[in-house]
Design an enzyme around this catalytic site. Structure first.
Site, PDB file in Angstrom:
ATOM      1  N   SER A 146      37.780  51.375  33.795  1.00  0.00           N
ATOM      2  CA  SER A 146      36.710  50.429  33.482  1.00  0.00           C
ATOM      3  C   SER A 146      35.441  51.196  33.152  1.00  0.00           C
ATOM      4  CB  SER A 146      36.441  49.515  34.678  1.00  0.00           C
ATOM      5  OG  SER A 146      35.255  48.763  34.511  1.00  0.00           O
ATOM      6  N   THR A 191      50.703  39.491  34.066  1.00  0.00           N
ATOM      7  CA  THR A 191      50.994  38.066  33.920  1.00  0.00           C
ATOM      8  C   THR A 191      49.868  37.309  33.236  1.00  0.00           C
ATOM      9  OG1 THR A 191      50.137  37.610  36.140  1.00  0.00           O
ATOM     10  CG2 THR A 191      52.511  38.025  35.932  1.00  0.00           C
ATOM     11  N   TYR A 222      34.508  48.226  43.650  1.00  0.00           N
ATOM     12  CA  TYR A 222      35.316  48.233  42.425  1.00  0.00           C
ATOM     13  C   TYR A 222      35.049  49.509  41.614  1.00  0.00           C
ATOM     14  CZ  TYR A 222      36.896  46.766  37.750  1.00  0.00           C
ATOM     15  OH  TYR A 222      37.505  46.701  36.520  1.00  0.00           O
TER      16      TYR A 222
END
Length: 263
Positions: free
Chosen positions: A141, A14, A154
C-alpha cells in the site's frame, strides 16, 4: 497470453482488488485459485468470476481457508499444492486514533496482513525454485511509506511487507523466481465504498470522493479512487514472464499519492 499457462493463487480474492487480479490472470489463460475465509463466499465469488469471464470450471476454482491462521493456510495448501504465481493480497484495515489501538488490534493486523504472506511464501517459493520459475507478489500500500495517522497499525504491516519482500527476493537471487511488492493507493473496493458512505452521509458519491481527497489524500495526483482493475493490471504484469528483470522492487500504482518519486 503468456507462453505457458500457470497456476495462480490470489489470497483475499472474493471481492475488490483480489477479485480483479483473479480476472486478469484468468483472462490470460491461467488456472487461478480464489481464496477467502468463508467457504460459501469463496464459492460464490468463484461462480461470479466464471460467469463474468465465461471460463470453464477448473480454470477458476475455490481454495477457501483463513490464511491468517496456520490451520487455514494448511487448507489452502491442500487445495493448491503448488503454484507458479503467488499473490499475497489478503488484507484488512481499521481506522483508529493512534493511542487507542489495542494489543489485539495490532496482533490481528499483523497476522492477517503480514504473517499470512510469510507463511505462504515460505511454503510455495522453494517449489518455484525447484522449477526454475516463479512469481511472488505482495500487495502492499502507499501507506507503507506514507502512513495515515488514523491507520498506523495498518501502515506498520504494509511497511513490513516491503522488508519481507526484499528479503525473500534476495534469498532466491539467480533462480528464475522474483519477489516484488505492488503499492496501490486509495482504491474503490467495497470497504472503501462503505467508509465513504459512513463518513459522508447525505453526499453523493462524487461529492464524497472530492471531499475525501481534499481531507484525507490531498497529495493524490489523480484526485480519485483507483479502480481495482487498474491495480490488477500492474500485479498481472509483475506475475508474468514479461517482468523477468523486475525483482526486489516496490512498484507504485498509487495515483501519485506518495509525494516522492522513489518509495
Amino acid at each position: 497470453m503468456s507462453a505457458l499457462p500457470r497456476t495462480v493463487l490470489v489470497t483475499g480474492s472474493t471481492s475488490g482488488i483480489g477479485e480483479a487480479i483473479v480476472e486478469a490472470f484468468a483472462r490470460d489463460g491461467h488456472r487461478v485459485a480464489v481464496n477467502g475465509r468463508d467457504e460459501e463466499r469463496t464459492g460464490a465469488a468463484t461462480d461470479r468470476i466464471r460467469a463474468a469471464l465465461g471460463v470453464v470450471p477448473g480454470e477458476v476454482f475455490p481454495a477457501p481457508g483463513d490464511v491468517s491462521t496456520a490451520e487455514g493456510t494448511d487448507a489452502v495448501k491442500s487445495a493448491v499444492p503448488d503454484v507458479d504465481v503467488l499473490v499475497n493480497n489478503v488484507g484488512i484495515y481499521l481506522a483508529a486514533p493512534a493511542f487507542e489501538i489495542s494489543d489485539d488490534e495490532w496482533r490481528r493486523l499483523f497476522e492477517v496482513n503480514l504473517l499470512s504472506g510469510v507463511r505462504l511464501t515460505r511454503y510455495y517459493t522453494p517449489r518455484m525454485v525447484e522449477h526454475g520459475w516463479g512469481r511472488v507478489v505482495f500487495v502492499s500500500s502507499e501507506s507503507s511509506v506514507f502512513t495515515p495517522r488514523e491507520m498506523i497499525h495498518y501502515g506498520m504491516t504494509k511497511a513490513a511487507q516491503l522488508a519481507v519482500s526484499r528479503g525473500f527476493a534476495m534469498a532466491v537471487a539467480g533462480t528464475g523466481v522474483t519477489v516484488n511488492c505492488v503499492l496501490p493507493g486509495p482504491t474503490l473496493t467495497p470497504g472503501a465504498k462503505e467508509f465513504i458512505a459512513n463518513t459522508y452521509d447525505g453526499m453523493t458519491f462524487e461529492e464524497a470522493e472530492r471531499e475525501f481527497f481534499v481531507s484525507y489524500r490531498p497529495t493524490s495526483l489523480i484526485q480519485r479512487f483507483s479502480r481495482p482493475a487498474e491495480v490488477a493490471n500492474l500485479v498481472h504484469y509483475v506475475g508474468s514472464d514479461a517482468s523477468s528483470a523486475t525483482t526486489g522492487a516496490a512498484l507504485r500504482v498509487d495515483g501519485g499519492a506518495i509525494p516522492t518519486i522513489i518509495p
